[in-house]
Design a protein around this motif. Structure first.
Motif, PDB file in Angstrom:
ATOM      1  N   ASP A  49       0.818  -1.214   0.000  1.00 28.83           N
ATOM      2  CA  ASP A  49       0.000   0.000   0.000  1.00 28.83           C
ATOM      3  C   ASP A  49       0.855   1.269   0.000  1.00 28.83           C
ATOM      4  OD1 ASP A  49      -2.190  -1.628  -0.028  1.00 28.83           O
ATOM      5  OD2 ASP A  49      -2.629  -1.438   2.111  1.00 28.83           O
ATOM      6  N   ALA A  50       2.059   1.167   0.558  1.00 31.87           N
ATOM      7  CA  ALA A  50       2.936   2.346   0.621  1.00 31.87           C
ATOM      8  C   ALA A  50       3.703   2.575  -0.676  1.00 31.87           C
ATOM      9  CB  ALA A  50       3.931   2.190   1.779  1.00 31.87           C
ATOM     10  N   THR A  51       3.780   1.548  -1.536  1.00 32.12           N
ATOM     11  CA  THR A  51       4.648   1.684  -2.725  1.00 32.12           C
ATOM     12  C   THR A  51       3.932   1.479  -4.063  1.00 32.12           C
ATOM     13  OG1 THR A  51       5.298  -0.666  -2.631  1.00 32.12           O
ATOM     14  CG2 THR A  51       6.702   0.897  -1.445  1.00 32.12           C
ATOM     15  N   ALA A  52       2.661   1.103  -4.033  1.00 31.80           N
ATOM     16  CA  ALA A  52       1.992   0.690  -5.275  1.00 31.80           C
ATOM     17  C   ALA A  52       2.049   1.746  -6.372  1.00 31.80           C
ATOM     18  CB  ALA A  52       0.545   0.301  -4.982  1.00 31.80           C
ATOM     19  N   ASP A  53       1.978   3.016  -6.000  1.00 33.69           N
ATOM     20  CA  ASP A  53       1.988   4.064  -7.029  1.00 33.69           C
ATOM     21  C   ASP A  53       3.382   4.290  -7.617  1.00 33.69           C
ATOM     22  OD1 ASP A  53       2.718   5.132  -4.464  1.00 33.69           O
ATOM     23  OD2 ASP A  53       2.594   7.136  -5.325  1.00 33.69           O
ATOM     24  N   LEU A  54       4.389   3.597  -7.061  1.00 36.17           N
ATOM     25  CA  LEU A  54       5.776   3.811  -7.501  1.00 36.17           C
ATOM     26  C   LEU A  54       6.304   2.654  -8.344  1.00 36.17           C
ATOM     27  CD1 LEU A  54       7.264   4.985  -4.069  1.00 36.17           C
ATOM     28  CD2 LEU A  54       6.413   6.432  -5.942  1.00 36.17           C
ATOM     29  N   VAL A  55       5.494   1.609  -8.556  1.00 38.72           N
ATOM     30  CA  VAL A  55       6.028   0.384  -9.157  1.00 38.72           C
ATOM     31  C   VAL A  55       5.298   0.017 -10.441  1.00 38.72           C
ATOM     32  CG1 VAL A  55       6.566  -0.473  -6.837  1.00 38.72           C
ATOM     33  CG2 VAL A  55       4.476  -1.261  -7.968  1.00 38.72           C
ATOM     34  N   CYS A  56       5.982  -0.810 -11.254  1.00 41.40           N
ATOM     35  CA  CYS A  56       5.301  -1.381 -12.434  1.00 41.40           C
ATOM     36  C   CYS A  56       4.800  -2.786 -12.135  1.00 41.40           C
ATOM     37  CB  CYS A  56       6.219  -1.383 -13.652  1.00 41.40           C
ATOM     38  SG  CYS A  56       7.682  -2.434 -13.493  1.00 41.40           S
ATOM     39  N   CYS A  57       5.285  -3.413 -11.059  1.00 44.67           N
ATOM     40  CA  CYS A  57       4.812  -4.745 -10.678  1.00 44.67           C
ATOM     41  C   CYS A  57       5.323  -5.090  -9.278  1.00 44.67           C
ATOM     42  CB  CYS A  57       5.267  -5.820 -11.671  1.00 44.67           C
ATOM     43  SG  CYS A  57       7.038  -5.892 -11.965  1.00 44.67           S
ATOM     44  N   PHE A  58       4.712  -6.110  -8.698  1.00 44.94           N
ATOM     45  CA  PHE A  58       5.212  -6.698  -7.453  1.00 44.94           C
ATOM     46  C   PHE A  58       5.661  -8.124  -7.732  1.00 44.94           C
ATOM     47  CE2 PHE A  58       2.265  -3.514  -5.481  1.00 44.94           C
ATOM     48  CZ  PHE A  58       3.209  -2.862  -4.695  1.00 44.94           C
ATOM     49  N   GLU A 250       7.735   1.075  13.646  1.00 42.76           N
ATOM     50  CA  GLU A 250       6.326   1.087  13.231  1.00 42.76           C
ATOM     51  C   GLU A 250       6.141   1.802  11.900  1.00 42.76           C
ATOM     52  OE1 GLU A 250       3.051   1.781  15.760  1.00 42.76           O
ATOM     53  OE2 GLU A 250       4.025   0.953  17.527  1.00 42.76           O
ATOM     54  N   ASP A 251       7.102   2.679  11.562  1.00 45.15           N
ATOM     55  CA  ASP A 251       7.017   3.426  10.292  1.00 45.15           C
ATOM     56  C   ASP A 251       7.772   2.707   9.155  1.00 45.15           C
ATOM     57  OD1 ASP A 251       9.575   3.693  11.195  1.00 45.15           O
ATOM     58  OD2 ASP A 251       9.723   5.855  10.817  1.00 45.15           O
ATOM     59  N   TYR A 252       7.900   1.376   9.253  1.00 42.39           N
ATOM     60  CA  TYR A 252       8.690   0.630   8.255  1.00 42.39           C
ATOM     61  C   TYR A 252       8.175   0.851   6.838  1.00 42.39           C
ATOM     62  CZ  TYR A 252       5.011  -2.829   7.574  1.00 42.39           C
ATOM     63  OH  TYR A 252       3.825  -3.428   7.239  1.00 42.39           O
ATOM     64  N   ALA A 253       6.850   0.987   6.681  1.00 38.90           N
ATOM     65  CA  ALA A 253       6.294   1.126   5.333  1.00 38.90           C
ATOM     66  C   ALA A 253       6.663   2.481   4.727  1.00 38.90           C
ATOM     67  CB  ALA A 253       4.780   0.941   5.368  1.00 38.90           C
ATOM     68  N   GLN A 254       6.689   3.517   5.564  1.00 33.30           N
ATOM     69  CA  GLN A 254       7.102   4.836   5.072  1.00 33.30           C
ATOM     70  C   GLN A 254       8.575   4.833   4.688  1.00 33.30           C
ATOM     71  OE1 GLN A 254       5.650   7.575   3.957  1.00 33.30           O
ATOM     72  NE2 GLN A 254       3.847   6.276   4.242  1.00 33.30           N
ATOM     73  N   ALA A 255       9.389   4.131   5.499  1.00 35.05           N
ATOM     74  CA  ALA A 255      10.818   4.012   5.166  1.00 35.05           C
ATOM     75  C   ALA A 255      10.984   3.257   3.850  1.00 35.05           C
ATOM     76  CB  ALA A 255      11.556   3.297   6.295  1.00 35.05           C
ATOM     77  N   ALA A 256      10.179   2.224   3.656  1.00 32.77           N
ATOM     78  CA  ALA A 256      10.229   1.460   2.399  1.00 32.77           C
ATOM     79  C   ALA A 256       9.828   2.355   1.227  1.00 32.77           C
ATOM     80  CB  ALA A 256       9.305   0.249   2.484  1.00 32.77           C
ATOM     81  N   ARG A 257       8.788   3.164   1.445  1.00 34.47           N
ATOM     82  CA  ARG A 257       8.353   4.060   0.370  1.00 34.47           C
ATOM     83  C   ARG A 257       9.477   5.011  -0.037  1.00 34.47           C
ATOM     84  NH1 ARG A 257       4.175   6.121  -2.361  1.00 34.47           N
ATOM     85  NH2 ARG A 257       4.430   8.276  -3.019  1.00 34.47           N
ATOM     86  N   GLN A 258      10.173   5.545   0.956  1.00 34.39           N
ATOM     87  CA  GLN A 258      11.244   6.500   0.658  1.00 34.39           C
ATOM     88  C   GLN A 258      12.338   5.853  -0.205  1.00 34.39           C
ATOM     89  OE1 GLN A 258      11.190   9.691   1.102  1.00 34.39           O
ATOM     90  NE2 GLN A 258      13.223   9.878   0.143  1.00 34.39           N
ATOM     91  N   VAL A 259      12.732   4.632   0.147  1.00 34.67           N
ATOM     92  CA  VAL A 259      13.773   3.952  -0.656  1.00 34.67           C
ATOM     93  C   VAL A 259      13.224   3.571  -2.033  1.00 34.67           C
ATOM     94  CG1 VAL A 259      15.301   1.938  -0.788  1.00 34.67           C
ATOM     95  CG2 VAL A 259      15.016   3.140   1.373  1.00 34.67           C
ATOM     96  N   ALA A 260      11.963   3.166  -2.079  1.00 36.24           N
ATOM     97  CA  ALA A 260      11.364   2.840  -3.382  1.00 36.24           C
ATOM     98  C   ALA A 260      11.341   4.079  -4.284  1.00 36.24           C
ATOM     99  CB  ALA A 260       9.960   2.283  -3.189  1.00 36.24           C
TER     100      ALA A 260
END
Ligand SMILES: O=c1ccn([C@@H]2O[C@H](COP(=O)(O)O)[C@@H](O)[C@H]2O)c(=O)[nH]1
Length: 271
Positions: A49-58, A250-260
């Motif tokens: 949910d934190a990265t879907a707008d940044l990717v072409c696939c999972f 707890e903010d792991y998803a936001q950290a993931a978004r930043q690297v993505a």
């Protein structure tokens, strides 16, 4: 929708060649998820949910779910991606390879049980072992060609005649023979940019799934230079651990978004 159509649409609409790999490893989960029976699903949903707008696939890797007896959570995760992010293709990284009758069961597992849009397959057992996947003409069949690990050279670099390497033969076979429905792609590691260039030369614009950036240290600029197509697409650059475990709180998803975001932008700077 055909996997290739969905992938091309995602390349355009997201302006991204980034594939986020979903390799959940519970020992590295943040404390608030530790011990929960649905921890794998919750962790991965947070990343998706934190990265879907940044990717072409999972790309979920099935071993991480099976090892934890969590195939039900993989089913639920893919259902979640289809429901919440319906334009995002899902590649099941399973690297299957077996005789046709067994391969047919693996194909049912991937495309009907898990509802993946594409699967990774080992081509080592030849055409008849891949046929059951190819028969799902709207699903992607992504064949190992030049893998990112050092030991891949043991076999993939063998001269199979006239100076042709085994990985080059795989690329040629897939492009010229196995791709009748236009649903094939190849795995080529970012750790071997020279071979990415060779494969690109052999297969034209066929999409390449490229693991090896991020934790494995593959160079994004070299990968793009070697494998990008003339229109600046053609690649799904996978990063798993570097994104999944960018943070540990707890903010792991936001950290993931930043690297993505940074990874997507680094890729785009080289298109
Ligand atoms: O040649 C290959 C084929 C598949 N993989 C898979 O990609 C990811 C890479 O994870 P990182 O954490 O970004 O290194 C993982 O699921 C592998 O099984 C690969 O690395 N190389």
């Amino acid at each position: 929708m055909h996997f290739m159509t969905a992938l091309r649409a995602a390349w355009q609409s997201r302006n991204s060649l980034l594939c986020v790999g979903l390799d959940p490893y519970p020992a590295r989960f943040p404390a608030h998820l530790q011990g929960r029976p649905d921890a794998i699903l919750e962790f991965c949903k947070g990343i998706v949910d934190a990265t879907a707008d940044l990717v072409c696939c999972f790309k979920p890797q099935i071993a991480y779910f099976a090892a934890q007896r969590a195939e039900d959570q993989l089913e639920d995760l893919i259902a979640h991606i289809h429901e919440r992010h319906p334009d995002t293709p899902v590649i099941l990284d399973a690297k299957r390879g077996d005789i046709g009758s067994t391969a047919a069961q693996y194909a049912i597992e991937a495309f009907e049980r898990f509802r993946a849009d594409a699967i990774t397959v080992n081509p080592y057992m030849g055409r008849d072992s891949v046929e059951p996947y190819l028969e799902y003409a709207d699903k992607g069949v992504i064949l190992l060609c030049r893998t990112s690990n050092p030991g891949g050279s043991d076999l993939q670099f063998l001269d199979v005649g006239g100076g042709e390497r085994l990985y080059e033969r795989v690329a040629r076979l897939v492009a010229n023979d196995w791709n009748a429905s236009g649903n094939c792609a190849l795995v080529v590691g970012a750790t071997f940019p020279n071979e990415i260039a060779r494969v690109r030369h052999i297969v034209g614009d066929m999409p390449l799934l490229v693991p090896g950036i991020g934790a494995q240290g593959g160079d994004i600029a070299e990968t793009m230079q070697a494998g990008g197509t003339a229109d600046g697409t053609g690649l799904m650059l996978n990063s798993s651990r570097a994104i999944l475990f960018a943070g540990s709180g707890e903010d792991y998803a936001q950290a993931a978004r930043q690297v993505a975001l940074e990874t997507r932008d680094a890729i785009n700077a080289n298109r």
